[in-house]
Design a protein around this motif. Structure first.
Motif, PDB file in Angstrom:
ATOM      1  N   ILE A 221      87.731 -93.071 -64.092  1.00  0.00           N
ATOM      2  CA  ILE A 221      86.798 -93.012 -65.232  1.00  0.00           C
ATOM      3  C   ILE A 221      85.555 -93.862 -64.941  1.00  0.00           C
ATOM      4  O   ILE A 221      84.426 -93.440 -65.187  1.00  0.00           O
ATOM      5  CB  ILE A 221      87.528 -93.419 -66.543  1.00  0.00           C
ATOM      6  N   VAL A 222      85.757 -95.070 -64.378  1.00  0.00           N
ATOM      7  CA  VAL A 222      84.603 -95.926 -64.039  1.00  0.00           C
ATOM      8  C   VAL A 222      83.725 -95.225 -63.003  1.00  0.00           C
ATOM      9  O   VAL A 222      82.497 -95.168 -63.146  1.00  0.00           O
ATOM     10  CB  VAL A 222      85.070 -97.301 -63.498  1.00  0.00           C
ATOM     11  N   ARG A 223      84.350 -94.707 -61.965  1.00  0.00           N
ATOM     12  CA  ARG A 223      83.543 -94.076 -60.906  1.00  0.00           C
ATOM     13  C   ARG A 223      82.790 -92.865 -61.443  1.00  0.00           C
ATOM     14  O   ARG A 223      81.630 -92.641 -61.109  1.00  0.00           O
ATOM     15  CB  ARG A 223      84.424 -93.697 -59.718  1.00  0.00           C
ATOM     16  N   GLU A 224      83.457 -92.066 -62.274  1.00  0.00           N
ATOM     17  CA  GLU A 224      82.789 -90.870 -62.813  1.00  0.00           C
ATOM     18  C   GLU A 224      81.676 -91.229 -63.799  1.00  0.00           C
ATOM     19  O   GLU A 224      80.800 -90.416 -64.066  1.00  0.00           O
ATOM     20  CB  GLU A 224      83.818 -89.943 -63.477  1.00  0.00           C
ATOM     21  N   ALA A 225      81.723 -92.459 -64.331  1.00  0.00           N
ATOM     22  CA  ALA A 225      80.646 -92.907 -65.235  1.00  0.00           C
ATOM     23  C   ALA A 225      79.496 -93.538 -64.443  1.00  0.00           C
ATOM     24  O   ALA A 225      78.552 -94.060 -65.037  1.00  0.00           O
ATOM     25  CB  ALA A 225      81.195 -93.908 -66.250  1.00  0.00           C
ATOM     26  N   GLY A 226      79.603 -93.519 -63.117  1.00  0.00           N
ATOM     27  CA  GLY A 226      78.520 -94.043 -62.289  1.00  0.00           C
ATOM     28  C   GLY A 226      78.707 -95.492 -61.870  1.00  0.00           C
ATOM     29  O   GLY A 226      77.795 -96.088 -61.304  1.00  0.00           O
TER      30      GLY A 226
END
Ligand code: IPD
Length: 262
Positions: A221-226
């Motif tokens: 989730i963190v990575r997909e949020a940039g």
């Protein structure tokens, strides 16, 4: 966001488990004043939530493997896919009647997390992501925050408690970080800490001593949020050693320098 069939199964299951836990949470508040306390009740609630999640997921995808915090581990007929589940992240909060805890469900495929769901039933906030599809909270797209000055930034961590050996390092981390930032939070649920970095509520998070089920969904989730998310020590393996650091892109380097000097 129109998610895959797997994501829909995960969200439906997290909501169902969340509804049960929310009912139990009401009871926990009553048990605070009983002489026995809510300990056994909470442990039963945690196990029951995991059993429900396991049943729902195994029913929907009978060939996938399963790894859960409460000790359920099943090697699936399909060795490439596995659910990684924390039925109740923030158990100590739950036990004390603190309304900050969540259900976390991740799907791993060939060693990579491809979908993650973190559901906070108290606030009815569903954080989720699929690889390549961005990160979402309920109907809204999430992005990490854009703050780039340490002095305006808020960070979260997990302070070590009884049985954890990382107290000295954490005290040193805090001694270096606190004078340089706008504050450090310890809210007590690592899955939600990661979700909050993704939502731009805090700029970064780091912790030692976590487990795969606490972080599997949140990492994606963190990575997909940039956000940038790395092992705490560059040679580490997040899912195996449970040590990680993450932040928005503008802050990551400075923040990581402060923490990694330990
Ligand atoms: C705990 C929480 C807490 C973290 C602990 C975890 P649990 O998970 O995420 O924030 O500091 O290390 O074990 O036991 O409540 O699922």
């Amino acid at each position: 966001m129109a998610g895959s069939a797997n994501l829909n199964v995960m969200m439906k299951t997290a909501r169902k488990a969340g509804r049960g836990l929310l009912k139990d949470f009401g009871e926990v508040e009553n048990l605070q004043v009983s002489s026995k306390g809510p300990g056994d009740f909470v442990s039963r609630a945690d196990k029951a939530a995991e059993a429900l999640i396991k049943e729902e997921l195994m029913h929907a995808r009978p060939t996938y493997g399963f790894l859960g915090e409460e000790g359920n581990e099943i090697a699936g007929e399909d060795p490439t896919r596995r659910w990684i589940v924390d039925p109740l992240d923030g158990t100590t909060n739950f036990l004390h009647g603190l309304p900050h805890w969540a259900v976390s469900i991740a799907l791993e495929h060939k060693g990579q997390i491809v979908a993650g769901v973190i559901y906070d039933p108290v606030k009815d906030e569903m954080f989720y992501a699929e690889k390549g599809g961005g990160a979402w909270m309920n109907e809204s797209r999430m992005r990490v925050s854009a703050r780039h000055r340490m002095i305006e930034s808020i960070f979260a961590t997990g302070l070590p408690f009884a049985g954890r050996a990382d107290l000295p390092e954490t005290i040193q981390d805090l001694a270096r970080l606190l004078p340089a930032c706008a504050g450090v939070r310890r809210f007590g649920a690592a899955a939600l800490d990661l979700a909050y970095v993704a939502a731009g509520r805090y700029e970064g998070f780091w912790e030692r001593g976590l487990h795969a089920w606490d972080i599997a969904a949140g990492v994606l989730i963190v990575r997909e949020a940039g956000g940038i998310l790395e092992p705490l020590h560059p040679e580490g393996d997040i899912m195996a050693d449970g040590q990680l650091i993450c932040a928005n892109e503008p802050i990551f380097e400075t923040f990581a320098k402060v923490i990694r000097r330990a």
